[in-house]
Design a protein around this motif. Structure first.
Motif, short mmCIF file in Angstrom:
data_model
loop_
_atom_site.label_atom_id
_atom_site.label_comp_id
_atom_site.label_asym_id
_atom_site.label_seq_id
_atom_site.Cartn_x
_atom_site.Cartn_y
_atom_site.Cartn_z
N THR A 1 -7.87 6.90 3.43
CA THR A 1 -7.14 6.51 4.64
C THR A 1 -8.10 5.94 5.69
OG1 THR A 1 -7.29 8.82 5.38
CG2 THR A 1 -5.24 8.13 4.31
N GLN B 1 -7.49 1.50 -4.91
CA GLN B 1 -7.13 2.58 -4.00
C GLN B 1 -8.31 2.92 -3.11
OE1 GLN B 1 -5.62 6.07 -5.89
NE2 GLN B 1 -4.91 6.97 -3.99
N GLN C 1 0.84 -1.21 0.00
CA GLN C 1 0.00 0.00 0.00
C GLN C 1 0.87 1.25 0.00
OE1 GLN C 1 -3.21 0.40 -0.29
NE2 GLN C 1 -3.88 -1.72 -0.17
N SER C 2 1.93 1.23 0.79
CA SER C 2 2.82 2.39 0.88
C SER C 2 3.57 2.61 -0.43
CB SER C 2 3.82 2.20 2.02
OG SER C 2 3.16 1.98 3.24
N SER D 1 6.50 1.44 6.31
CA SER D 1 5.66 2.28 5.47
C SER D 1 6.42 3.50 4.96
CB SER D 1 4.42 2.73 6.26
OG SER D 1 3.60 3.56 5.46
N LYS E 1 1.77 -4.72 -7.80
CA LYS E 1 0.97 -3.51 -7.82
C LYS E 1 -0.39 -3.73 -8.47
CE LYS E 1 5.00 -0.43 -8.12
NZ LYS E 1 5.60 0.70 -8.84
N TYR F 1 0.69 3.71 -3.17
CA TYR F 1 -0.09 4.93 -2.95
C TYR F 1 0.56 5.95 -2.03
CZ TYR F 1 -3.68 1.99 -5.00
OH TYR F 1 -4.38 1.17 -5.84
N GLY F 2 1.67 5.60 -1.38
CA GLY F 2 2.34 6.55 -0.51
C GLY F 2 2.25 6.17 0.95
N LYS F 3 3.14 6.79 1.74
CA LYS F 3 3.25 6.39 3.15
C LYS F 3 2.00 6.69 3.96
CE LYS F 3 5.49 10.70 4.65
NZ LYS F 3 6.70 11.29 5.26
N ARG F 4 1.24 7.73 3.57
CA ARG F 4 0.04 8.08 4.34
C ARG F 4 -0.97 6.94 4.35
NH1 ARG F 4 -4.51 11.65 3.48
NH2 ARG F 4 -3.97 11.77 1.29
N TYR F 5 -1.09 6.27 3.22
CA TYR F 5 -2.03 5.15 3.11
C TYR F 5 -1.50 3.92 3.84
CZ TYR F 5 -4.34 8.03 -0.38
OH TYR F 5 -4.99 9.05 -1.00
N ALA G 1 9.58 2.42 -0.46
CA ALA G 1 10.19 2.31 -1.79
C ALA G 1 11.57 1.65 -1.71
CB ALA G 1 10.30 3.68 -2.44
#
Length: 204
Positions: free
Chosen positions: A108, A105, A29-30, A167, A100, A33-37, A171
């Motif tokens: 949060t 998506q 997920q991180s 998270s 992926k 979609y990025g660390k926030r998710y 990457a």
């Protein structure tokens, strides 16, 4: 007391770092979609641990009060279960696959709820807590309910820190895990050693 709690925290940390459905899900997920998710998922998963800790604390504490023999049976079952988990890890593929594809998506809030529900409704988590926690009771005078909550808190804090780091560094970690099979092999054997060591520790 402190030695037992430190051993518990160390075992929890190693298990949190070992490849599993929860941290792989957080990692994916991180990455996508990025660390926030990823962090939203982490918070949901960790919050779910409160439910399992509560069930364990009151259920096992009652058993301890009623029968020491039954409590020994629980610890014996726990040791056997941990050895079974070690065997499953031994038979597993050490490669770590991150895909992926087919990952819809979500917001949060939705990911937090999904992480919470995934944890609470997973009977394997309850079984694992039952196998893992009783061997680390650290006091003959402190209430077992309080001890289980202390262990649960340590478990949640350590897991929260490690899952959050996974998270945030998703990457870099994902690239390393995908391109270096040896990392998967090292983590696999480390997890096996931890499961076996905990099973042994229960009867010391």
């Amino acid at each position: 007391m402190l030695e037992t709690l430190f051993s518990f925290a160390l075992a929890t940390a190693i298990l949190a770092l070992s490849p599993g459905p929860d941290n792989i899900f957080v990692l994916t997920q991180s990455l996508v979609y990025g660390k926030r998710y990823g962090l939203a998922t982490v918070y949901g998963l960790i919050t779910g641990c409160i439910v399992h800790t509560t069930l364990l604390a009151f259920g096992v504490s009652l058993i301890i009060k009623e029968s020491e023999t039954l409590f020994f049976a629980i610890k014996f079952f726990g040791a056997i279960y941990l050895l079974f988990l070690a065997f499953k890890v031994y038979k597993s593929d050490p490669s770590i696959l991150l895909s992926k594809k087919n990952i819809p998506q979500k917001t949060t809030i939705q990911l937090f709820k999904q992480g919470f529900v995934m944890n609470v409704l997973n009977p394997k988590v309850s079984i694992f807590f039952l196998a893992f926690f009783p061997g680390f009771l650290f006091s003959k005078t402190l209430s077992t309910i309080v001890q289980f909550y202390i262990l649960g808190l340590i478990f949640m804090v350590v897991s929260l820190i490690i899952f959050s780091l996974i998270s945030i560094l998703a990457a870099t970690i994902a690239t390393s895990l995908k391109n270096n099979l040896k990392i998967g092999i090292y983590l696999k054997w480390l997890q096996i050693l931890v499961f076996v060591a905990i099973a042994f520790f229960i009867f010391i």
